[in-house]
Each structure stands twice: as structure tokens, then as C-alpha cells.
Design a protein around this motif. Structure first.
Motif, PDB file in Angstrom:
ATOM      1  N   ASN A  37       0.799  -1.187  -0.046  1.00 13.04           N
ATOM      2  CA  ASN A  37      -0.029  -0.044   0.004  1.00 13.04           C
ATOM      3  C   ASN A  37       0.912   1.283  -0.092  1.00 13.04           C
ATOM      4  O   ASN A  37       0.216   2.185   0.110  1.00 13.04           O
ATOM      5  CB  ASN A  37      -0.954   0.054   1.158  1.00 13.04           C
ATOM      6  N   ARG A  38       2.303   1.099  -0.015  1.00  8.82           N
ATOM      7  CA  ARG A  38       3.146   2.172  -0.249  1.00  8.82           C
ATOM      8  C   ARG A  38       2.947   3.350   1.034  1.00  8.82           C
ATOM      9  O   ARG A  38       3.083   4.495   0.740  1.00  8.82           O
ATOM     10  CB  ARG A  38       2.868   2.843  -1.372  1.00  8.82           C
ATOM     11  N   ARG A  39       2.878   2.719   2.260  1.00 10.96           N
ATOM     12  CA  ARG A  39       2.646   3.596   3.154  1.00 10.96           C
ATOM     13  C   ARG A  39       3.422   3.727   4.377  1.00 10.96           C
ATOM     14  O   ARG A  39       4.000   2.297   4.700  1.00 10.96           O
ATOM     15  CB  ARG A  39       1.367   3.267   4.092  1.00 10.96           C
ATOM     16  N   VAL A  40       3.967   4.638   5.061  1.00 13.27           N
ATOM     17  CA  VAL A  40       5.014   4.746   6.129  1.00 13.27           C
ATOM     18  C   VAL A  40       3.726   5.246   7.429  1.00 13.27           C
ATOM     19  O   VAL A  40       3.311   6.102   7.395  1.00 13.27           O
ATOM     20  CB  VAL A  40       5.992   5.858   6.114  1.00 13.27           C
ATOM     21  N   HIS A  41       3.735   4.026   8.199  1.00 16.38           N
ATOM     22  CA  HIS A  41       2.884   4.233   9.415  1.00 16.38           C
ATOM     23  C   HIS A  41       3.652   4.792  10.519  1.00 16.38           C
ATOM     24  O   HIS A  41       4.803   4.470  10.798  1.00 16.38           O
ATOM     25  CB  HIS A  41       2.162   3.137   9.492  1.00 16.38           C
TER      26      HIS A  41
END
Length: 305
Positions: A37-41
Motif C-alpha cells: 500500500n506504499r505507506r509509512v505508518h
């Protein structure tokens, strides 16, 4: 699949491929990624809230930069993510000429050197391990891997650990802390007799390894001789990585995945892709910070290691 009752689901998020948990002691938050999902959380345990920054490429792992930045491992290179502006500045290209490879697990050692493992999309032995030194030199330090995964060091810095997931093997090397050299590779934990695969790992202050098991629904703790000590069951099969966090580094955070599961499996394992935590009385090792990276890079073409 029954979970260890001590394992808590701390974030219901249904990540496709949760990975790369990284504890930020200064901010007391957990950074982690959802690769597909190409996300940095960023998860804040104090408020049980999570926020994410969406990037324009896959992101597989993180380093701590300075206070306002994370270094992110994208498909074919490292970038610097500004946590305020949410902008990524490209830093170091790695295997950009190899379309079948991408960056995978990454770690920073106690000297601020970056260790970057790549993986081959077809699980062929074409992946590598690199070290990016403080002088801006990128060195290839291991070759012939399929999925370079699960990196770590013993507390006394005498050993370096590397996982090759498809081979179901965790290797140990002799590590020379001053130079960053690795040598004398040997099989350390052999899981070829199991149906699951070792994924990300972390090392605790007692020198024990905690390895997340893909398709195994558990994290296994091994002693410094590589012997299994404990299996921590989770209510989901695809367990990807783990790290210690919390005020005393005694909370084991565990990422999981839901990618590739059928609708029936997602219904059965409805917590797949969530973030879990195991409260322990065992202390982990602090995350090292790489700080400001060199602005120019040179490639060392000398022999591996």
C-alpha cells in the motif's frame, strides 16, 4: 489457530504487507510500513492512534535519520522522508538496473552504517546485501541470496545475522565492528524441516533472536546457540517482523500481512494485517540512528566482504 493470550491486537488496520517495525525512543512511537500500500505508518501507543504517509513507490523498510526525518528503503534506492512536509528526497540508488530485484529488509548498525538487503521477485539467487558507509561508499557484502531478510547483531557486536527466507535459513557471520566487515558465514538456525519461513528478526539484550514466521502464525525465540526456546502464537498465519519498543524496550511489536489470502481465509483470519504487541519482561536493544547521510555516493567494486 489459537493465539498466545498475552499477545494483544493494538491496531486493527488490515495491512496488505506490514513490515519494518522501528521503535523511535525519542518520540515514543513505532514507525512501520505497509509495503504494497506504499505507506509509512506511525503508531502512538499512548493514544492507540496511527497515522500514515503515502508514497509513490513501494516502501520496504525504515531507518531513523535526524529528528524530523526517516530514511526509507524504496524499490530501488534510499530516500529521506520529511515527516512534516511528507516529501521524499532521493539519496542512494541501489540495483536500479535490476528490474527483477527490489530493496527488502534494512537496518542501521551502531556505527551509523546502513545495511540494505535486496530480494528477487522470482526467488532466484540473484539478491544481495549492501553496506552504505559513513563516507558515502556503497559496498556489496553478500551475494547469491534469494530474499535478503531478517538482519541483526549480537549485543556484543561479535556476530551478524542474516535470513534468506526461501532457503529457510538464518546465517551467522563473524562481525568486525570497527570496519563493518562480515566473514565466516555458517548456518545458525536451519528451519528446512518446517512448513513455514523465517522472515524479519530482532535480537534482545540477552542475545536471543526473535524471528517472525511467514505462514507459521508465530514468532520463535532462539537462544544464542540457535536453539528454540519459545513459540509465541498469533491469530494470523502471515507474521512478518518484530521489534522491541515501549519505555523500557520490553514490548515486542509484531507486524503481519493479508496479501495473497483468499476471501475465505480473510474471513477466518480477520485480524490478518493488524499490528500486535507482546508485553514481556525481556529487554530489547535500542534502534540505532543513522543521522545525516553523506550527500554523495561512490561504489566500491572490490571483492565481496
Amino acid at each position: 489457530m489459537s493465539a498466545n493470550p498475552a499477545v494483544q491486537n493494538v491496531l486493527s488496520v488490515r495491512a496488505r504487507l506490514g513490515e519494518g517495525p522501528l521503535w523511535n525512543a525519542e518520540r515514543q512511537v513505532l514507525h512501520w510500513v505497509d509495503i504494497y500500500n506504499r505507506r509509512v505508518h506511525t503508531f502512538d501507543p499512548a493514544t492507540a492512534t496511527d497515522a500514515f504517509i503515502e508514497l509513490d513507490t513501494l516502501v520496504s523498510g525504515l531507518f531513523l535519520g535526524d529528528r524530523d526525518h526517516l530514511i526509507v528503503a524504496q524499490e530501488n534506492g534510499l530516500g529521506q522522508l520529511n515527516l512534516t512536509t511528507e516529501q521524499v528526497t532521493p539519496l542512494v540508488p541501489i540495483e536500479a538496473d535490476r528490474p527483477d530485484n527490489r530493496l527488502n529488509d534494512v537496518r542501521c548498525d551502531g556505527y551509523g552504517r546502513l545495511w540494505i538487503g535486496t530480494m528477487n521477485n522470482d526467488e532466484k539467487p540473484l539478491a544481495n546485501l549492501y553496506r552504505y558507509d559513513r563516507d558515502g561508499t556503497l559496498r556489496q557484502v553478500e551475494t547469491g541470496l534469494s530474499i535478503s531478510n531478517g538482519l541483526g547483531w549480537s549485543p556484543d557486536q561479535s556476530r551478524f545475522y542474516l535470513t534468506d527466507t526461501p532457503r529457510k535459513m538464518i546465517y551467522a557471520y563473524r562481525f568486525e565492528a570497527e570496519s563493518g566487515a562480515i566473514c565466516d558465514r555458517r548456518p545458525f538456525i536451519d528451519l528446512t524441516h518446517e512448513l513455514f519461513y523465517p522472515d524479519g528478526l530482532t535480537v534482545d539484550a540477552e542475545g536471543c533472536l526473535w524471528s517472525a514466521m511467514w505462514n507459521g502464525g508465530c514468532v520463535i525465540r532462539f537462544d544464542p546457540q540457535g536453539r528454540e526456546m519459545q513459540r509465541i502464537a498469533l491469530p494470523v498465519p502471515l507474521v512478518t517482523a518484530c521489534t522491541f519498543g515501549g519505555p523500557h524496550l520490553t514490548d515486542l511489536y509484531i507486524t503481519t500481512a493479508s496479501a495473497g489470502m483468499s476471501q475465505a481465509e480473510l474471513k477466518q483470519y480477520y485480524q490478518a494485517g493488524d499490528l500486535f504487541c507482546l508485553r514481556t519482561d525481556i529487554q530489547g536493544l535500542p534502534s540505532d540512528r543513522c543521522g545525516q547521510l553523506p550527500t554523495s555516493m561512490r561504489v566500491d567494486s572490490s571483492p565481496t566482504r
